[in-house]
Motif scaffolding. Structure first.
Motif, mmCIF file in Angstrom:
data_model
loop_
_atom_site.group_PDB
_atom_site.id
_atom_site.type_symbol
_atom_site.label_atom_id
_atom_site.label_comp_id
_atom_site.label_asym_id
_atom_site.label_seq_id
_atom_site.Cartn_x
_atom_site.Cartn_y
_atom_site.Cartn_z
ATOM 1 N N VAL A 189 0.833 -1.212 0.000
ATOM 2 C CA VAL A 189 0.000 0.000 0.000
ATOM 3 C C VAL A 189 0.865 1.259 0.000
ATOM 4 O O VAL A 189 0.520 2.260 -0.638
ATOM 5 C CB VAL A 189 -1.033 0.011 1.151
ATOM 6 C CG1 VAL A 189 -0.407 0.357 2.490
ATOM 7 C CG2 VAL A 189 -2.163 0.989 0.842
ATOM 8 N N VAL A 190 2.001 1.211 0.655
ATOM 9 C CA VAL A 190 2.920 2.356 0.611
ATOM 10 C C VAL A 190 3.397 2.567 -0.831
ATOM 11 O O VAL A 190 3.389 3.698 -1.337
ATOM 12 C CB VAL A 190 4.112 2.150 1.579
ATOM 13 C CG1 VAL A 190 5.183 3.204 1.351
ATOM 14 C CG2 VAL A 190 3.642 2.161 3.022
ATOM 15 N N LEU A 191 3.779 1.484 -1.491
ATOM 16 C CA LEU A 191 4.200 1.585 -2.896
ATOM 17 C C LEU A 191 3.054 2.063 -3.784
ATOM 18 O O LEU A 191 3.273 2.820 -4.731
ATOM 19 C CB LEU A 191 4.726 0.243 -3.391
ATOM 20 C CG LEU A 191 6.057 -0.224 -2.800
ATOM 21 C CD1 LEU A 191 6.384 -1.634 -3.284
ATOM 22 C CD2 LEU A 191 7.172 0.739 -3.139
ATOM 23 N N ALA A 192 1.823 1.621 -3.480
ATOM 24 C CA ALA A 192 0.664 2.049 -4.273
ATOM 25 C C ALA A 192 0.454 3.556 -4.151
ATOM 26 O O ALA A 192 0.132 4.227 -5.140
ATOM 27 C CB ALA A 192 -0.587 1.295 -3.836
ATOM 28 N N TYR A 193 0.645 4.092 -2.943
ATOM 29 C CA TYR A 193 0.521 5.545 -2.781
ATOM 30 C C TYR A 193 1.588 6.283 -3.583
ATOM 31 O O TYR A 193 1.312 7.304 -4.199
ATOM 32 C CB TYR A 193 0.601 5.937 -1.306
ATOM 33 C CG TYR A 193 -0.734 5.862 -0.604
ATOM 34 C CD1 TYR A 193 -1.745 6.781 -0.883
ATOM 35 C CD2 TYR A 193 -0.991 4.881 0.344
ATOM 36 C CE1 TYR A 193 -2.976 6.720 -0.244
ATOM 37 C CE2 TYR A 193 -2.211 4.812 0.996
ATOM 38 C CZ TYR A 193 -3.199 5.739 0.699
ATOM 39 O OH TYR A 193 -4.407 5.667 1.328
ATOM 40 N N PHE A 194 2.814 5.770 -3.584
ATOM 41 C CA PHE A 194 3.879 6.400 -4.369
ATOM 42 C C PHE A 194 3.636 6.243 -5.868
ATOM 43 O O PHE A 194 3.950 7.135 -6.646
ATOM 44 C CB PHE A 194 5.247 5.820 -4.005
ATOM 45 C CG PHE A 194 5.792 6.342 -2.713
ATOM 46 C CD1 PHE A 194 6.055 7.695 -2.548
ATOM 47 C CD2 PHE A 194 6.041 5.490 -1.657
ATOM 48 C CE1 PHE A 194 6.555 8.185 -1.358
ATOM 49 C CE2 PHE A 194 6.537 5.972 -0.455
ATOM 50 C CZ PHE A 194 6.800 7.331 -0.304
ATOM 51 N N ASN A 195 3.081 5.122 -6.272
ATOM 52 C CA ASN A 195 2.845 4.827 -7.686
ATOM 53 C C ASN A 195 1.611 5.545 -8.229
ATOM 54 O O ASN A 195 1.460 5.692 -9.435
ATOM 55 C CB ASN A 195 2.698 3.313 -7.866
ATOM 56 C CG ASN A 195 2.968 2.858 -9.276
ATOM 57 O OD1 ASN A 195 3.845 3.376 -9.942
ATOM 58 N ND2 ASN A 195 2.201 1.880 -9.728
ATOM 59 N N ARG A 196 0.744 5.986 -7.337
ATOM 60 C CA ARG A 196 -0.518 6.608 -7.748
ATOM 61 C C ARG A 196 -0.295 7.836 -8.630
ATOM 62 O O ARG A 196 -0.924 7.981 -9.675
ATOM 63 C CB ARG A 196 -1.318 6.975 -6.501
ATOM 64 C CG ARG A 196 -2.614 7.661 -6.786
ATOM 65 C CD ARG A 196 -3.428 7.889 -5.558
ATOM 66 N NE ARG A 196 -2.690 8.659 -4.571
ATOM 67 C CZ ARG A 196 -3.208 9.097 -3.446
ATOM 68 N NH1 ARG A 196 -4.453 8.808 -3.154
ATOM 69 N NH2 ARG A 196 -2.492 9.793 -2.587
ATOM 70 N N ASP A 197 0.596 8.712 -8.244
ATOM 71 C CA ASP A 197 0.833 9.924 -9.029
ATOM 72 C C ASP A 197 1.492 9.628 -10.370
ATOM 73 O O ASP A 197 1.228 10.312 -11.354
ATOM 74 C CB ASP A 197 1.697 10.908 -8.237
ATOM 75 C CG ASP A 197 0.933 11.523 -7.070
ATOM 76 O OD1 ASP A 197 -0.313 11.504 -7.103
ATOM 77 O OD2 ASP A 197 1.578 12.001 -6.122
ATOM 78 N N ALA A 198 2.336 8.605 -10.418
ATOM 79 C CA ALA A 198 3.019 8.259 -11.670
ATOM 80 C C ALA A 198 2.026 7.797 -12.733
ATOM 81 O O ALA A 198 2.240 8.008 -13.920
ATOM 82 C CB ALA A 198 4.062 7.166 -11.423
#
Length: 136
Positions: A56-65
């Motif tokens: 989920v941490v990675l998903a938050y970082f990947n969301r903007d990309a």
């Protein structure tokens, strides 16, 4: 091209999100990251959601990309899967002493597996999930 069929706009021009190279000549790192997140969620079923927290941490970082692309829906799907899963697992764990928690935990596990499978399969086929896409 089939009339009325919804087609995702794939970043590298390929039909499967860049997993086989497509016309862009390489894999899209956003697609690879989305696969990693689904894998971490799947592993979370065996680690008491431990790896899902990393996911989920990675998903938050990947969301903007992925904003503005067909991948945005996947990031939203992954984030919601985690938080609703955590909520339902918590409710199930708290209510196990009155026995209703066991069916809640079972339902939540089935739901979590279904969300992972549906999202991961759509990602593997280069398809969006739960978002607006262009019609071609």
């Amino acid at each position: 091209m089939t009339q009325g069929r919804i087609r995702p706009s794939v970043p590298d021009g390929g039909s499967n999100g860049g997993l086989n190279g497509g016309s862009g000549g390489g894999r899209d790192s956003r697609v690879v990251m989305a696969h990693v997140i689904y894998a971490l969620y799947a592993l979370g079923l065996f680690t008491v959601l431990g790896t899902a927290v990393v996911g989920v941490v990675l998903a938050y970082f990947n969301r903007d990309a992925g904003y503005g692309t067909w991948l945005a829906g996947h990031a939203r799907w992954q984030i919601r899967t985690f938080w609703f899963g955590l909520l339902f697992y918590t409710i199930g764990a708290i209510t196990t002493w009155i026995l209703i928690g066991w069916p809640i935990l079972l339902f939540t596990t089935v739901w979590f597996v279904w969300r992972i499978a549906k999202g991961w399969l759509r990602l593997a086929h280069g398809e969006p999930i739960g978002g607006a896409v262009e019609v071609s």
